[in-house]
Design an enzyme around this catalytic site. Structure first.
Site, PDB file in Angstrom:
ATOM      1  N   LYS A 118       0.838  -1.197   0.000  1.00  0.00           N
ATOM      2  CA  LYS A 118       0.000   0.000   0.000  1.00  0.00           C
ATOM      3  C   LYS A 118       0.875   1.250   0.000  1.00  0.00           C
ATOM      4  O   LYS A 118       1.775   1.387   0.815  1.00  0.00           O
ATOM      5  CB  LYS A 118      -0.895   0.001   1.242  1.00  0.00           C
ATOM      6  CG  LYS A 118      -1.831   1.198   1.313  1.00  0.00           C
ATOM      7  CD  LYS A 118      -2.832   1.040   2.442  1.00  0.00           C
ATOM      8  CE  LYS A 118      -2.316   1.528   3.765  1.00  0.00           C
ATOM      9  NZ  LYS A 118      -2.138   2.997   3.847  1.00  0.00           N
ATOM     10  N   ASP A 120      -3.564   4.432  -1.449  1.00  0.00           N
ATOM     11  CA  ASP A 120      -4.448   4.850  -0.353  1.00  0.00           C
ATOM     12  C   ASP A 120      -4.393   6.368  -0.185  1.00  0.00           C
ATOM     13  O   ASP A 120      -3.751   6.870   0.733  1.00  0.00           O
ATOM     14  CB  ASP A 120      -3.978   4.116   0.914  1.00  0.00           C
ATOM     15  CG  ASP A 120      -4.791   4.446   2.147  1.00  0.00           C
ATOM     16  OD1 ASP A 120      -5.921   4.944   2.009  1.00  0.00           O
ATOM     17  OD2 ASP A 120      -4.287   4.197   3.262  1.00  0.00           O
ATOM     18  N   LYS A 134      -7.292   8.253  -0.130  1.00  0.00           N
ATOM     19  CA  LYS A 134      -8.534   8.651   0.567  1.00  0.00           C
ATOM     20  C   LYS A 134      -9.076   9.973   0.017  1.00  0.00           C
ATOM     21  O   LYS A 134      -9.188  10.963   0.738  1.00  0.00           O
ATOM     22  CB  LYS A 134      -8.292   8.792   2.069  1.00  0.00           C
ATOM     23  CG  LYS A 134      -7.758   7.552   2.751  1.00  0.00           C
ATOM     24  CD  LYS A 134      -7.654   7.776   4.253  1.00  0.00           C
ATOM     25  CE  LYS A 134      -7.086   6.589   4.985  1.00  0.00           C
ATOM     26  NZ  LYS A 134      -5.631   6.409   4.805  1.00  0.00           N
ATOM     27  N   ASP A 157     -13.345  15.296  -1.905  1.00  0.00           N
ATOM     28  CA  ASP A 157     -13.413  16.633  -2.507  1.00  0.00           C
ATOM     29  C   ASP A 157     -14.753  16.745  -3.232  1.00  0.00           C
ATOM     30  O   ASP A 157     -15.584  15.843  -3.142  1.00  0.00           O
ATOM     31  CB  ASP A 157     -12.223  16.823  -3.470  1.00  0.00           C
ATOM     32  CG  ASP A 157     -11.783  18.282  -3.554  1.00  0.00           C
ATOM     33  OD1 ASP A 157     -12.657  19.159  -3.647  1.00  0.00           O
ATOM     34  OD2 ASP A 157     -10.569  18.540  -3.545  1.00  0.00           O
ATOM     35  N   THR A 169      -9.685   3.976  11.435  1.00  0.00           N
ATOM     36  CA  THR A 169      -9.575   3.074  12.585  1.00  0.00           C
ATOM     37  C   THR A 169      -8.965   3.786  13.797  1.00  0.00           C
ATOM     38  O   THR A 169      -8.913   3.235  14.884  1.00  0.00           O
ATOM     39  CB  THR A 169      -8.753   1.822  12.219  1.00  0.00           C
ATOM     40  OG1 THR A 169      -7.669   2.226  11.381  1.00  0.00           O
ATOM     41  CG2 THR A 169      -9.584   0.810  11.486  1.00  0.00           C
ATOM     42  N   ARG A 203       2.955  -1.072  10.589  1.00  0.00           N
ATOM     43  CA  ARG A 203       4.089  -1.076  11.509  1.00  0.00           C
ATOM     44  C   ARG A 203       4.456  -2.439  12.086  1.00  0.00           C
ATOM     45  O   ARG A 203       5.633  -2.700  12.343  1.00  0.00           O
ATOM     46  CB  ARG A 203       3.841  -0.047  12.624  1.00  0.00           C
ATOM     47  CG  ARG A 203       4.032   1.371  12.126  1.00  0.00           C
ATOM     48  CD  ARG A 203       3.393   2.399  13.008  1.00  0.00           C
ATOM     49  NE  ARG A 203       1.933   2.393  12.880  1.00  0.00           N
ATOM     50  CZ  ARG A 203       1.130   3.255  13.476  1.00  0.00           C
ATOM     51  NH1 ARG A 203       1.643   4.185  14.260  1.00  0.00           N
ATOM     52  NH2 ARG A 203      -0.170   3.191  13.295  1.00  0.00           N
TER      53      ARG A 203
HETATM   54  O1  C5P Z   1       0.962   0.791  10.959  1.00  0.00           O
HETATM   55  P1  C5P Z   1      -0.498   0.424  10.835  1.00  0.00           P
HETATM   56  O2  C5P Z   1      -0.702  -1.091  10.709  1.00  0.00           O
HETATM   57  O3  C5P Z   1      -1.346   1.049  11.895  1.00  0.00           O
HETATM   58  O4  C5P Z   1      -0.926   1.047   9.428  1.00  0.00           O
HETATM   59  C1  C5P Z   1      -2.260   1.100   9.017  1.00  0.00           C
HETATM   60  C2  C5P Z   1      -2.334   1.746   7.660  1.00  0.00           C
HETATM   61  O5  C5P Z   1      -3.687   1.749   7.227  1.00  0.00           O
HETATM   62  C3  C5P Z   1      -1.851   3.183   7.611  1.00  0.00           C
HETATM   63  O6  C5P Z   1      -1.200   3.354   6.362  1.00  0.00           O
HETATM   64  C4  C5P Z   1      -3.125   4.009   7.656  1.00  0.00           C
HETATM   65  O7  C5P Z   1      -3.004   5.205   6.942  1.00  0.00           O
HETATM   66  C5  C5P Z   1      -4.115   3.085   6.951  1.00  0.00           C
HETATM   67  N1  C5P Z   1      -5.536   3.247   7.305  1.00  0.00           N
HETATM   68  C6  C5P Z   1      -6.002   3.152   8.601  1.00  0.00           C
HETATM   69  N2  C5P Z   1      -7.343   3.304   8.877  1.00  0.00           N
HETATM   70  C7  C5P Z   1      -8.204   3.531   7.887  1.00  0.00           C
HETATM   71  C8  C5P Z   1      -7.747   3.621   6.567  1.00  0.00           C
HETATM   72  C9  C5P Z   1      -6.396   3.463   6.304  1.00  0.00           C
HETATM   73  O8  C5P Z   1      -5.219   2.913   9.514  1.00  0.00           O
HETATM   74  N3  C5P Z   1      -9.508   3.586   8.145  1.00  0.00           N
END
Ligand code: C5P
Length: 240
Positions: A37, A64, A66, A69, A129, A221
């Protein structure tokens, strides 16, 4: 399900900016990850070049960004992103029904105009999230239960003709019930047992997310902070 199928359900979030981090991560993930991603961090640093490099390395790409607009801007932007050859594109469901419909028109027009035969999935973010009930009520002034908001946004995405949504794995059952099993759920906020939740508030383990019916897990992460990201991904697949 075989291990290779689980592999195809995991999307590794490459949230990096420096070239050295990008190279270290992608070299380690090559041959292990099916999907990666590109988020805002990487896209705003490296631009469309990042997509080109990743596609040449054999990865499928979820871009991603998002989008959120006015409908006309989203339509034209999605069309441009389709041209870049990405596999998954997303918009914010909070942009509303008309905006999501415009995104779909942009996807379809882009495919036709640029001769793209592999249809990119177009999905909508329901709620981040990192958003919990408190943030929803205090900051966004939305008084409904977060699960009701997510369900309603998912139904709007379906009505707009999108392929699915990004949501917490905690909401997958509710979304599938309201929108049908074929409606795709992509779930970030995934944390293997014992790892730090960081800024995520609504989290689930990879195994729980798969068992509950999530179609794709976004994992950042927990994989990218490892000294051996490819190995960390393999460990997660085995655990599932
Ligand atoms: O590091 P981590 O596992 O928390 O990364 C989650 C990824 O998913 C990040 O790139 C974040 O921008 C993305 N994301 C999210 N929640 C959403 C949509 C995308 O955490 N609802």
């Amino acid at each position: 399900m075989s291990l290779s199928n689980y592999r195809d359900q995991i999307i590794v979030a490459l949230d990096v900016q420096k070239d050295e981090d990008f190279i270290r991560l992608t070299e380690s993930l090559k041959g292990h990850a099916t999907y990666v991603k590109i988020g805002m961090e990487l896209f705003y640093t490296k631009g469309p070049d990042a997509i080109k490099v990743l596609k040449e390395m054999g990865f499928k790409v979820f871009l991603d960004l998002k989008l959120h607009d006015i409908p006309n801007t989203v339509l034209k932007s999605v069309k441009t992103l389709v041209k870049l050859g990405v596999d998954i594109i997303n918009v914010h469901a909070g942009g509303g029904l008309e905006m999501m419909k415009a995104a779909k028109v942009g996807r379809d027009q882009g495919m036709e105009e640029y001769g793209i035969t592999q249809k990119p999935l177009l999905i909508a973010v329901t709620q981040l999230t990192s958003t919990n009930q408190n943030i929803l009520e205090q900051d966004l002034l939305i008084k409904q239960e977060i699960s009701e908001v997510v369900k309603s946004y998912a139904m709007k995405a379906k009505e707009a003709g999108l392929d699915g949504v990004v949501s917490s794995a905690l909401d997958v059952e509710l979304i599938k019930e309201a929108c049908g099993k074929e409606f795709i759920t992509v779930t970030p906020g995934i944390r293997p047992k014992g790892s730090s939740t960081d800024d995520q508030k609504r989290v689930m383990t990879p195994t729980e997310a798969i068992n509950i019916g999530s179609d794709y897990l976004v994992i950042g992460r927990a994989i990218t902070n490892s000294d051996n990201p490819g190995g960390a991904l393999e460990k997660i697949i085995e655990e599932i």
